[in-house]
Design an enzyme around this catalytic site. Structure first.
Site, PDB file in Angstrom:
ATOM      1  N   HIS A 100      38.312  32.465  39.457  1.00 40.07           N
ATOM      2  CA  HIS A 100      39.162  33.618  39.147  1.00 40.07           C
ATOM      3  C   HIS A 100      40.585  33.179  38.846  1.00 40.07           C
ATOM      4  CE1 HIS A 100      40.855  37.706  39.507  1.00 40.07           C
ATOM      5  NE2 HIS A 100      41.843  37.102  40.158  1.00 40.07           N
ATOM      6  N   GLU A 101      41.127  32.292  39.671  1.00 36.25           N
ATOM      7  CA  GLU A 101      42.494  31.822  39.437  1.00 36.25           C
ATOM      8  C   GLU A 101      42.589  31.049  38.126  1.00 36.25           C
ATOM      9  OE1 GLU A 101      44.750  33.116  41.086  1.00 36.25           O
ATOM     10  OE2 GLU A 101      43.425  33.954  42.598  1.00 36.25           O
ATOM     11  N   HIS A 104      43.162  33.290  35.239  1.00 40.08           N
ATOM     12  CA  HIS A 104      44.564  33.581  34.945  1.00 40.08           C
ATOM     13  C   HIS A 104      45.191  32.471  34.107  1.00 40.08           C
ATOM     14  CE1 HIS A 104      44.783  37.186  37.288  1.00 40.08           C
ATOM     15  NE2 HIS A 104      44.522  36.584  38.440  1.00 40.08           N
TER      16      HIS A 104
END
Length: 235
Positions: A100-101, A104
């Protein structure tokens, strides 16, 4: 007011319940899949590095950060920071959060507009969240004069900035999770039914942002109702 009870507190109560439920679900879901080791045996750090390299991103570093679930991506110094329970863990939950990070980081790399908008809005939202309540309280303490109303309006406007930031955050977080699931599949990091488990972790995390935005909107409505009632009493 209704028999001495401020009816607008209902908004506060609803907001608290939404936040508590979302937080409980996130913690419970993460705790469940934190105990499930992935078949790939890749750590959160290794997953992050693999996804970044697969997308041709070489200027982003992966580093450990203290705390629990303090994971984040900072576009200012191009850093994916993974918390202690993610960085060296091989669990399905850790892999989902690390991916998920990286989602980004991918957003930043491709110039994803909502992420750029959120990043630009950070200082404004910080000032709004810090100063809104003090200004509103000062306005109430001054009574019912014009200066009082002006300060309250300024405070509410600053609080609105913080709420807007929370709303802008929603598409950024959901898109990062979408990208994470795609990367986990494309890079063959999860196997069998592990992708469904990762999806549950990411969805539970996303709901905390939805809860924060909903709580902010409810609090904003409460302030507007309180202020409108105050204006009527003044007139």
């Amino acid at each position: 007011m209704y028999y001495g009870f401020d009816i607008t507190y209902i908004f506060v109560i609803i907001g608290m319940l939404i936040t508590l439920i979302a937080s409980w679900r996130m913690k419970a879901t993460f705790a469940k899949y934190e105990r499930v080791a992935s078949q790939s045996r890749l750590t959160g750090r290794e997953v992050a590095e693999r996804i970044l390299r697969a997308n041709g991103i070489y200027d982003v570093s992966v580093r450990p950060v203290s705390g629990r679930l303090t994971d984040h991506y900072d576009p200012r110094d191009k850093t994916v920071s993974l918390s202690e329970v993610i960085y060296g863990s091989t669990s399905v939950a850790a892999i989902a959060v690390a991916a998920h990070e990286c989602g980004h980081a991918i957003q930043d790399n491709v110039g994803y507009v909502p992420l750029n908008l959120r990043s630009a809005f950070v200082p404004v939202a910080n000032w709004g969240s810090r100063l809104s309540w003090p200004i509103i309280c000062i306005g109430f303490l001054l009574g019912y004069g014009n200066m009082s109303n002006i300060l309250i309006q300024i405070g509410i406007a600053m609080f609105l900035l913080a709420v807007i930031f929370q709303i802008i955050t929603l598409p950024v977080e959901f898109d990062a999770s979408r990208r994470a699931l795609i990367e986990l599949e494309n890079n063959e990091i999860l196997f069998d039914r592990e992708d469904k488990s990762a999806r549950k972790v990411l969805f539970a995390a996303a709901m905390t942002y939805v809860a924060a935005a909903a709580t902010g909107v409810l609090q904003m409505l409460r302030l507007m109702l309180l202020f409108s009632g105050r204006s009527r009493r003044r007139n």
